[in-house]
Design a protein around this motif. Structure first.
Motif, PDB file in Angstrom:
ATOM      1  N   UNK A 269     -36.487 -11.325 -24.949  1.00 49.40           N
ATOM      2  CA  UNK A 269     -34.352 -11.419 -24.207  1.00 49.40           C
ATOM      3  C   UNK A 269     -34.284 -10.160 -23.751  1.00 49.40           C
ATOM      4  N   UNK A 270     -35.269  -8.764 -23.857  1.00 48.28           N
ATOM      5  CA  UNK A 270     -34.851  -8.107 -23.592  1.00 48.28           C
ATOM      6  C   UNK A 270     -36.037  -7.292 -22.617  1.00 48.28           C
ATOM      7  N   UNK A 271     -35.705  -6.456 -21.597  1.00 47.69           N
ATOM      8  CA  UNK A 271     -36.644  -5.381 -20.631  1.00 47.69           C
ATOM      9  C   UNK A 271     -37.003  -4.422 -20.687  1.00 47.69           C
ATOM     10  N   UNK A 272     -37.799  -4.146 -21.611  1.00 44.25           N
ATOM     11  CA  UNK A 272     -38.186  -2.013 -21.375  1.00 44.25           C
ATOM     12  C   UNK A 272     -39.332  -2.222 -20.958  1.00 44.25           C
TER      13      UNK A 272
ATOM     14  N   UNK B  93     -39.189  -3.091 -33.256  1.00 39.82           N
ATOM     15  CA  UNK B  93     -40.663  -3.956 -32.401  1.00 39.82           C
ATOM     16  C   UNK B  93     -42.030  -3.166 -32.097  1.00 39.82           C
TER      17      UNK B  93
ATOM     18  N   UNK C  12     -37.255  -9.339 -28.936  1.00 45.40           N
ATOM     19  CA  UNK C  12     -37.271  -7.806 -27.771  1.00 45.40           C
ATOM     20  C   UNK C  12     -38.520  -8.470 -26.970  1.00 45.40           C
TER      21      UNK C  12
ATOM     22  N   UNK D 112     -32.641 -12.431 -17.095  1.00 43.91           N
ATOM     23  CA  UNK D 112     -33.342 -11.962 -18.347  1.00 43.91           C
ATOM     24  C   UNK D 112     -31.560 -11.742 -18.788  1.00 43.91           C
ATOM     25  N   UNK D 113     -31.221 -11.020 -19.726  1.00 45.34           N
ATOM     26  CA  UNK D 113     -30.286 -11.667 -20.160  1.00 45.34           C
ATOM     27  C   UNK D 113     -29.679  -9.811 -19.652  1.00 45.34           C
TER      28      UNK D 113
ATOM     29  N   UNK E 236     -29.326  -3.332 -28.659  1.00 45.98           N
ATOM     30  CA  UNK E 236     -30.825  -3.248 -28.660  1.00 45.98           C
ATOM     31  C   UNK E 236     -31.567  -2.494 -28.399  1.00 45.98           C
TER      32      UNK E 236
ATOM     33  N   UNK F  36     -33.481  -2.660 -31.862  1.00 48.57           N
ATOM     34  CA  UNK F  36     -33.744  -4.078 -31.926  1.00 48.57           C
ATOM     35  C   UNK F  36     -35.436  -3.837 -31.139  1.00 48.57           C
ATOM     36  N   UNK F  37     -35.451  -2.999 -29.998  1.00 53.40           N
ATOM     37  CA  UNK F  37     -36.884  -3.093 -29.736  1.00 53.40           C
ATOM     38  C   UNK F  37     -37.180  -1.570 -30.327  1.00 53.40           C
TER      39      UNK F  37
END
Lengths: 349, 320, 291
Positions: free
Chosen positions: C101-104, B61, C98, B40-41, B54, B57-58
């Protein structure tokens, strides 16, 4: 079980896979179908097996028409290039499959089936893998299981489609020898397809050389190697030096210069001279028909392999010759070459 | 991945076991995790956005999904239990509710089993043989996906309705298709027609014909080959197709609404009953039935994910 | 049909044309059954639809289709579907970005729930959304305070169409984004491109075919959608009446011809639009080579 194939024609659209092929296979013979890809060898094998159908022609086993039956009725054992083992069955169940699907009337009881499977697994020396799944086996093991599975139904004919093609070199060599000794034990009429001429020559009783849907030559390995019938066979089997020559009357000329060799009945006109690497006699400059400069020499064992640039021909022709090591060749040396054994074929062959 | 769409979608894509990335109105897209996961980036590398971006965006979403997906789902259960557990259970025990559940199960059983059998047969015909017109055939099989559910019901009214093609014949023989179970079954079969075939076709194409050829060469008949060799190899794909087929069969509303006539206690499936109860302001009852359907959807999703993983694993392990 | 069986005389075998057979058995039977089932369930019903259409004269057809109520219904269906699909295009891109590409925390859960609008029966979605956005609903209430009425208006239709379109863009783009070669971005960055530049000029363009596909899927689905929409729509003719509902109403009035005509228009319009998106995609693929 003898096999006879007559006038088989098979086309895929425009492409002619088999062009009037005739073949007779003797009982208990181990025959190789050898050729480059597209030569039709696999198509022929599959037609004999019943996995494919010819457009016209006949196939008979022991004189009986085989084409009236499908693959499931021909009692032929087929070994696939990629094994085609049943992935969800154990090794044991794979080998037992052919015995288990027989019609009730003929089917053996479970105990006999078990015994036969064990016998076969012993034969291929893999009974310790009986409970494994194909995905747990190596390539060589899978192929031996595939063979055991095909033998389980006591086939009258065994057909193998590039059986060792998917394996690496060392395993291939081992399995080759193993196949040969297996065949001498069980004597089933067998045909195997390969594009590897070393394999065909080493294993088979007879070799059928094919190219572009036609049979070029049928013979023992020795015959095919020593007496190639066509330019293709000469070029495909073993290494050859090929030189364009002109035949007129009694003389053979290379670029106008006469070579001191007999025409051996070759027809006049543009032709090709085929000489094996080890059939070129080397001598001091001036003693032979061809001359050239040694470019590079590699020695291994009793042989030295030399790259020689032929003089004339704009210095563009480099040939490889094998010479004995009684006199070491040196790079730069000018030598004479004389074909000892050779074949001349018409140029358009 | 081929992201090409055609007028009506081809199913001959090897990659997925679920219909996806093609133009199907009602296909269930698959969530393929990607066989080779990438790192993951991370903030340290060049491949990601600055922190605040980020976060936004999260946040976008998550809030969007919460509002549009989570909340509706929660509302179903909240409304169903809004008057307590007893009210919920008694709503489900109502005779109308029970008959709707029965009808839904019956119709699902019929359509799933028929489409299962014919889906397998169609997949066998398409994947084990060579013939021209394959794409056309697959396109035709996919047709119900591209058609609005109402139109799916409409076509059967046009055939079997009072003014339909067979209308007078049916009336003369006192055969009831519309406004009765057969019509509902037919409409459901129509909309669920492609599911099993579409799940099987890519899978069987990938598996090829070699094992079947080996079986034939060993003396097996066609049926033996199918049951002993093919079926075990396709079992997960089959289950997958059946799962999706069932989910759609039980949940279908538009097509069934058109053909059913909404006759209380007789021709109402669960989705139709949800509508009727809602329109009568019987919210608890309506959402009670709806909650059963919602649970079915959730279970379907869970099992689907598990099966997808099985299918992916199967693909990886069979790569020799 | 089989090889001529005038064969197998001792040593003498008559050469014949061998019939075309397949290796594996059952072609005839399975093809036959497949075609039969296909015809009974799909082809004949659809043929019925088109036959019924041809019973109308062109004038009649045109009259039905261009009647005020029909036109409005079509406008509402197609217009709102288009708008909803656009929203899904935008939000879908954000969501898939999201998720991939992301971790949450909760990422896997959110990834899973993307499928819910698709798996949930449409009637359930319909009543749930209505309950949520009605005047007294959890979201409808606060919105009403702000003067925004959602349920029983075209806005409600729009909301329902957004709901059902969510999985399409996300699931279509997801595999493509996952498989995207990281080296492309690294190359862009090492050549001095800003992050903005890389995303909008390098990454997103390569997603365009998948985005267009997802858009088309969401659009096509929304146009035909019935169950999720009719509860939250006001269903007022010319105002908040969707085309599928009009078809149902015409059927209940036994005006089969009208219903058929509208259905055919819907089908044709959908196909044309999908075709156009197809073309657009192919064009996009030539301008931006797909991975």
């Amino acid at each position: 079980m003898t096999i006879e194939v007559k006038n088989i024609v098979k086309k895929f659209g425009e492409f002619s896979a088999l062009d009037n092929v005739d073949l007779k296979v003797g009982a208990g013979e181990l025959l190789a179908l050898l050729g480059p890809s597209g030569s039709g060898k696999t198509t022929l094998l599959r037609i004999i097996a019943g996995l494919d159908w010819p457009d016209s022609g006949e196939v008979s086993f022991d004189g009986e028409n085989a084409l009236s039956r499908g693959a499931s009725e021909r009692h032929v054992g087929f070994v696939f290039q990629h094994y085609a083992l049943f992935r969800h069955m154990t090794v044991f169940e794979n080998v037992a499959f052919g015995l288990r699907v027989q019609p009730r009337a003929v089917r053996k009881d479970e105990a006999s089936i078990r015994a036969r499977v064990k016998e076969l697994l012993d034969l291929v020396q893999l009974d310790w893998l009986s409970d494994r799944y194909p995905s747990q086996l190596s390539g060589g093991q899978r192929q031996r299981i595939a063979l055991a599975r095909a033998l389980a139904i006591e086939p009258r004919i065994l057909l193998l489609d590039e059986p060792f093609g998917a394996l690496d070199a060392k395993v291939r060599k081992e399995l080759r020898q193993w196949l040969r000794s297996l065949h001498s034990e069980i004597h089933v009429t067998s045909i195997f397809v390969t594009h590897d001429q070393e394999e065909a020559l080493e294993v088979a009783n007879r070799v059928v050389v094919m190219d572009r849907g036609r049979i070029e030559q049928i013979g023992t390995p020795g015959e095919v190697y020593d007496n190639p019938a066509t330019a293709f066979v000469h070029g495909f089997i073993g290494e050859s030096i090929v030189l364009p020559v002109d035949v007129s009357g009694n003389s053979v000329r290379l670029d106008g210069r006469p070579l001191n060799i007999a025409t051996n009945g070759a027809p006049s006109g543009a032709s090709k001279l085929f000489v094996r690497r080890h059939d070129m006699q080397i001598g001091p400059a001036g003693s032979g028909s061809l001359e050239g400069a040694v470019r590079h020499v590699r020695s291994f064992g009793p042989i030295q392999r030399a790259e020689v640039t032929l003089s004339g021909r704009d210095g563009n022709t480099v040939i490889e010759i094998d010479a004995p090591r009684d006199r070491e060749l040196l790079p730069g040396e000018i030598v004479s070459l004389q074909p000892r054994r050779y074949r001349i074929f018409a140029a358009q062959d | 991945m081929s992201t090409e769409t055609t007028l009506l979608p081809p199913t001959t894509q090897l990659r997925t076991y679920a219909p996806s990335a093609d133009l199907t109105v009602a296909s269930l897209p698959s969530r393929r995790e990607g066989v080779r996961p990438q790192a993951p980036p991370s903030p340290q590398n060049l491949r990601t956005e600055p922190g605040p971006v980020r976060f936004i965006i999260i946040a976008l979403a998550v809030s969007f999904l919460t509002v549009f997906v989570v909340l509706p789902l929660v509302v179903v259960f909240a409304s169903a239990f809004s008057k307590g557990v007893m009210a919920y259970l008694s709503a489900l025990a109502e005779p109308e509710a029970l008959s709707a559940i029965r009808l839904t199960l019956l119709v699902a059983a019929i359509s799933v089993s028929l489409n299962l059998v014919f889906g397998v047969i169609a997949a066998w015909a398409i994947t084990k043989f060579e013939f021209s017109g394959k794409t056309t055939l697959i396109t035709l099989i996919d047709l119900p996906f591209s058609v609005s559910p109402v139109i799916s019901g409409l076509v059967f009214v046009l055939l079997f309705g009072a003014q339909g093609f067979f209308g007078t014949w049916l009336q003369a023989h006192n055969v009831h298709i519309l406004f009765a179970v057969p019509g509902i079954a037919l409409a459901t079969i129509f909309v669920t027609f492609p599911f099993v075939a579409r799940a099987l076709i890519p899978l069987m194409q990938e598996q090829g014909t070699q094992e079947e050829e080996a079986a034939i060469s060993l003396g097996a008949s066609g049926l033996q080959t199918f049951f002993r060799v093919t079926l075990p190899n396709i079992k997960w794909g089959l289950l997958y197709g059946v799962l999706l087929c069932n989910a759609r069969a039980m949940g279908e509303f538009g097509a069934v609404s058109v053909v059913s006539g909404h006759i209380r206690g007789e021709t109402n499936t669960m989705p139709l009953l949800v509508e009727i109860l809602y329109n009568e302001y019987q919210f608890v009852a309506s959402f009670a039935i709806a909650s059963l359907l919602a649970m079915l959807a959730l279970i379907t999703l869970v099992v689907k994910t598990i099966l997808e993983r099985r299918l992916d694993e199967g693909q990886i392990s069979s790569d020799d | 049909m089989w090889a001529n069986l005038s064969t197998a005389q001792a040593g003498g075998i008559v050469s014949t044309e061998v019939a075309r057979r397949s290796t594996l058995p059952g072609f005839g039977l399975t093809m036959g059954l497949t075609l039969t089932w296909l015809s009974v369930i799909i082809l004949i019903p659809l043929a019925g639809l088109f036959l019924r259409t041809f019973e109308l004269s062109l004038d009649q057809f045109w009259g039905i289709v261009t009647s005020r109520r029909t036109l409005n219904a079509l406008k509402i269906s197609f217009g709102l579907s288009f708008a909803a699909a656009l929203v899904n295009l935008l939000m879908g891109t954000i969501i898939v970005w999201a998720l991939v590409r992301y971790r949450f925390p909760g990422r896997r859960l959110f990834d899973a729930i993307v499928d819910i609008p698709f798996a949930l029966p449409t009637a359930v979605a319909g009543v749930a959304l209505t309950q949520l956005f009605a005047q007294k609903g959890w979201l409808g209430g606060p919105l009403a305070e702000l003067g925004i009425k959602v349920a029983f208006t075209p806005v409600g239709i729009f909301v329902a169409m957004v709901f059902i379109g969510i999985p399409f863009v996300v699931r279509t783009v997801q595999p493509v984004l996952i498989d995207l070669d990281p080296e492309i971005e690294e190359a862009a960055a090492s050549l001095g491109a800003s992050r903005w530049h890389t995303v909008f000029r390098v990454i997103l363009p390569s997603l365009i075919p998948a985005l267009l596909t997802g858009f088309a899927l969401a659009f096509a689905r929304a146009v035909g959608e019935y169950g999720s929409v009719i509860f939250i729509a006001g269903n007022l003719p010319n105002v908040s009446e969707i085309a599928p509902l009009l078809i149902v109403i015409r059927l209940s009035e036994f005006r089969y011809a009208d219903a058929t005509a509208i259905a055919v228009v819907m089908l044709m319009a959908s196909f044309i639009i999908i075709f156009a998106v197809n073309r657009l995609q192919r064009w996009a693929q030539t301008r931006i080579p797909a991975h």
